[in-house]
Design a protein around this motif. Structure first.
Motif, PDB file in Angstrom:
ATOM      1  N   ASN A  93      54.340 -25.075 -22.571  1.00  0.00           N
ATOM      2  CA  ASN A  93      55.046 -25.110 -21.347  1.00  0.00           C
ATOM      3  C   ASN A  93      56.467 -25.325 -21.669  1.00  0.00           C
ATOM      4  OD1 ASN A  93      52.498 -24.793 -20.234  1.00  0.00           O
ATOM      5  ND2 ASN A  93      53.470 -25.035 -18.207  1.00  0.00           N
ATOM      6  N   LEU A 129      59.601 -30.576  -2.907  1.00  0.00           N
ATOM      7  CA  LEU A 129      58.526 -29.612  -3.827  1.00  0.00           C
ATOM      8  C   LEU A 129      57.128 -29.949  -3.388  1.00  0.00           C
ATOM      9  CD1 LEU A 129      57.571 -29.106  -7.240  1.00  0.00           C
ATOM     10  CD2 LEU A 129      57.330 -31.523  -7.328  1.00  0.00           C
ATOM     11  N   ASP A 149      45.729 -21.285 -10.707  1.00  0.00           N
ATOM     12  CA  ASP A 149      46.104 -22.292 -11.658  1.00  0.00           C
ATOM     13  C   ASP A 149      44.738 -22.970 -12.324  1.00  0.00           C
ATOM     14  OD1 ASP A 149      48.825 -22.304 -11.407  1.00  0.00           O
ATOM     15  OD2 ASP A 149      49.035 -24.075 -10.058  1.00  0.00           O
ATOM     16  N   SER A 159      51.923 -16.526 -25.758  1.00  0.00           N
ATOM     17  CA  SER A 159      51.911 -17.838 -24.638  1.00  0.00           C
ATOM     18  C   SER A 159      50.311 -18.400 -24.681  1.00  0.00           C
ATOM     19  CB  SER A 159      52.203 -17.002 -23.358  1.00  0.00           C
ATOM     20  OG  SER A 159      51.677 -17.943 -22.506  1.00  0.00           O
ATOM     21  N   ARG A 204      47.240 -24.035  -6.161  1.00  0.00           N
ATOM     22  CA  ARG A 204      47.884 -22.822  -6.200  1.00  0.00           C
ATOM     23  C   ARG A 204      46.906 -21.745  -6.782  1.00  0.00           C
ATOM     24  NH1 ARG A 204      53.433 -21.983  -9.948  1.00  0.00           N
ATOM     25  NH2 ARG A 204      51.911 -22.511 -11.340  1.00  0.00           N
ATOM     26  N   LEU A 237      57.497 -25.585 -12.615  1.00  0.00           N
ATOM     27  CA  LEU A 237      57.500 -26.898 -12.119  1.00  0.00           C
ATOM     28  C   LEU A 237      58.955 -27.594 -12.264  1.00  0.00           C
ATOM     29  CD1 LEU A 237      56.200 -29.263 -10.704  1.00  0.00           C
ATOM     30  CD2 LEU A 237      55.249 -30.241 -13.023  1.00  0.00           C
TER      31      LEU A 237
HETATM   32  C1  UD1 Z   1      53.206 -20.893 -16.173  1.00  0.00           C
HETATM   33  C2  UD1 Z   1      52.893 -19.520 -16.120  1.00  0.00           C
HETATM   34  C3  UD1 Z   1      51.970 -19.208 -17.421  1.00  0.00           C
HETATM   35  C4  UD1 Z   1      52.988 -19.388 -18.433  1.00  0.00           C
HETATM   36  C5  UD1 Z   1      53.270 -20.761 -18.438  1.00  0.00           C
HETATM   37  C6  UD1 Z   1      53.913 -21.273 -19.888  1.00  0.00           C
HETATM   38  C7  UD1 Z   1      52.146 -18.929 -13.832  1.00  0.00           C
HETATM   39  C8  UD1 Z   1      51.190 -18.601 -12.659  1.00  0.00           C
HETATM   40  N1  UD1 Z   1      51.872 -19.172 -14.825  1.00  0.00           N
HETATM   41  O1  UD1 Z   1      52.268 -21.404 -15.930  1.00  0.00           O
HETATM   42  O2  UD1 Z   1      51.761 -17.609 -17.430  1.00  0.00           O
HETATM   43  O3  UD1 Z   1      52.088 -19.169 -19.754  1.00  0.00           O
HETATM   44  O4  UD1 Z   1      53.867 -21.172 -17.285  1.00  0.00           O
HETATM   45  O5  UD1 Z   1      55.392 -21.535 -19.333  1.00  0.00           O
HETATM   46  O6  UD1 Z   1      53.450 -18.792 -13.304  1.00  0.00           O
HETATM   47  N2  UD1 Z   1      53.292 -26.822 -10.025  1.00  0.00           N
HETATM   48  C9  UD1 Z   1      53.460 -27.696  -8.746  1.00  0.00           C
HETATM   49  N3  UD1 Z   1      54.368 -27.019  -7.867  1.00  0.00           N
HETATM   50  C10 UD1 Z   1      55.304 -26.218  -8.243  1.00  0.00           C
HETATM   51  C11 UD1 Z   1      55.185 -25.522  -9.403  1.00  0.00           C
HETATM   52  C12 UD1 Z   1      54.181 -26.086 -10.158  1.00  0.00           C
HETATM   53  O7  UD1 Z   1      52.670 -28.473  -8.390  1.00  0.00           O
HETATM   54  O8  UD1 Z   1      56.150 -25.868  -7.398  1.00  0.00           O
HETATM   55  C13 UD1 Z   1      52.305 -27.369 -10.803  1.00  0.00           C
HETATM   56  C14 UD1 Z   1      51.220 -26.254 -11.396  1.00  0.00           C
HETATM   57  O9  UD1 Z   1      50.320 -26.200 -10.328  1.00  0.00           O
HETATM   58  C15 UD1 Z   1      50.925 -26.767 -12.721  1.00  0.00           C
HETATM   59  C16 UD1 Z   1      52.210 -27.461 -13.296  1.00  0.00           C
HETATM   60  O10 UD1 Z   1      53.136 -27.769 -12.000  1.00  0.00           O
HETATM   61  O11 UD1 Z   1      49.757 -27.728 -12.744  1.00  0.00           O
HETATM   62  C17 UD1 Z   1      53.139 -26.270 -13.991  1.00  0.00           C
HETATM   63  O12 UD1 Z   1      53.230 -25.194 -13.365  1.00  0.00           O
HETATM   64  P1  UD1 Z   1      54.095 -24.110 -13.839  1.00  0.00           P
HETATM   65  O13 UD1 Z   1      55.547 -24.664 -14.444  1.00  0.00           O
HETATM   66  O14 UD1 Z   1      54.278 -23.011 -12.974  1.00  0.00           O
HETATM   67  O15 UD1 Z   1      53.334 -23.513 -15.437  1.00  0.00           O
HETATM   68  P2  UD1 Z   1      51.927 -23.049 -15.515  1.00  0.00           P
HETATM   69  O16 UD1 Z   1      51.370 -22.846 -14.189  1.00  0.00           O
HETATM   70  O17 UD1 Z   1      51.227 -23.786 -16.542  1.00  0.00           O
END
Ligand code: UD1
Ligand code: NAD
Length: 342
Positions: free
Chosen positions: A181, A217, A300, A126, A297, A202
């Protein structure tokens, strides 16, 4: 045609890779304990490919069960090892569960392939291994930073175990793929991601909100040092990711690898912000998404995206599908799940 053991093959990325393997006429055996997937995934795979892979229900962290698996499948050409627990938050509260599951499983797989003389192994790593990178985009030689969760640490430890095992055993040829991702689903909407409970990631949160399962969201942070202030990630379509595994497998089978342990970034090379993902989703779905901007969060980072030139050069692989293809396939999958559940 080769015979491939796919651990974690009923899971999200595994199932999409199994489809590509079957489409290329490889024989597939899936080993999974179904801790985070459903046996029904096999039906989806069969509908897409017209073939059903063999399936063994097994906990790979159980060394005796793993030994039995490898001794009954002596004729394997390669192993693709997806099986792992992956919930970052859960790993913080239950570190031993993560170390036991992810590390024991990997050790059992390495011992199994060593004993049976299977030389090809692909491992799911990852981009989390880069932590907060000093410079973007990240290349494979960007330093690995100390992990900020036990889950992330299992990936770092796993890479070390693989590198050290390959250095003492030249018969093993391994490729670790550092996924960025992964999002989206197969175009048929017969397989896709099945998050348990409230999604942390996300895109599943967006599609569940649009489908009415979640109220709103939360956009985590709008004051990052990024073009629109929201977090930037390298989202990659899961079908492109599956193709990267095919390219890695071809490289190993053709014995084209330069060293017996190689590591590749697997992303698109493009960073997209949370707001860009929302805009793409609204455009392809025609749904106006309810969202609000809230505090960052914890844990992040502002931005990460890959330099993918090494994979392009050595694996001959490059992601083809854009953000709209990712959001539209994720939405089609969410709608198909809702129609099944009534
Ligand atoms: C997550 C994992 C990471 C993994 C990566 C790849 C966590 C803390 N980390 O990271 O270990 O390697 O996926 O799949 O889970 N966001 C929002 N609202 C939400 C969810 C997310 O704004 O409800 C934002 C986050 O702040 C970030 C982006 O969306 O900027 C992507 O988030 P997410 O899909 O959780 O992935 P990662 O944080 O990159
Ligand atoms: P997933 O949970 O959908 O699939 C993993 C599969 O492994 C599941 O089917 C689960 O039942 C199985 N499994 C777990 N522990 C097992 C064990 N001890 N024995 C047998 N089966 C076991 O996850 P995924 O998103 O498909 O991820 C696949 C791999 O990719 C994992 O190693 C994960 O850490 C890694 N990865 C995922 C992402 C992502 O965002 N999805 C990002 C980077 C790396």
């Amino acid at each position: 045609m080769a015979k491939i053991l796919v651990t974690g093959g009923t899971g999200y990325i595994g199932s999409h890779t199994v489809v590509e393997l079957l489409k290329s006429n490889h024989e597939v055996v899936i080993a999974d304990n179904l801790i985070n997937s459903s046996i029904d995934v096999l039906d989806g795979i069969e509908k897409i490919c017209g073939k059903r892979p063999d399936f063994v229900k097994i906990d790979l962290a159980d060394s005796k069960a793993a030994r039995d698996l490898f001794s009954t499948h002596k004729d394997l050409d390669a192993v693709i090892h997806f099986a792992a627990l992956k919930a970052v938050g859960e790993s913080v509260n239950h570190p031993l569960k993560y170390y036991r599951n992810n590390i024991f499983s990997l050790i059992n797989v390495i011992e199994g392939i060593t004993k049976q003389g299977i030389s090809h192994l692909i491992f799911s790593s990852s981009c989390t291994v880069y932590g907060l990178p000093d410079r973007l985009p990240v290349t494979e030689s960007t330093p690995v930073k100390s992990a900020n969760s036990p889950y992330g640490n299992t990936k770092q430890i796993a890479e070390e175990i693989l590198s050290e095992s390959c250095s003492v055993n030249k018969n093993i040829n391994c490729i670790s793929l550092r996924y960025f991702n992964p999002v989206g689903a197969h175009e048929s909407a017969l397989i896709g991601e099945l998050p348990l409970g409230v999604p942390n990631n996300l895109l599943p949160f967006i599609t569940q909100t649009a489908a009415g399962l979640r109220e709103q969201l939360s956009v985590f942070g709008d004051d990052y040092d990024t073009p629109d202030g929201t977090g930037v990630r390298d989202y990659i379509h899961v079908v492109d990711l599956a193709h990267a595994h095919m390219a890695a497998l071809d490289r190993l089978i053709a014995q084209n690898n330069d060293t017996n342990y190689e590591v590749y970034n697997v992303g698109t090379g493009n960073g997209h912000s949370v707001m860009e993902v929302i805009q793409s989703f609204e455009k392809v779905s025609g749904v106006e998404l309810s969202y609000k901007k809230v505090a960052r969060r914890e844990g992040d980072i502002a931005a990460i995206y890959a330099d993918t030139s090494f994979a392009e050069q050595k694996l001959g692989w490059k992601a083809k599908l854009n953000l709209d293809a990712m959001t539209s396939s994720a939405w089609k999958w969410e709608q198909s799940l809702r129609s099944k559940k009534g």
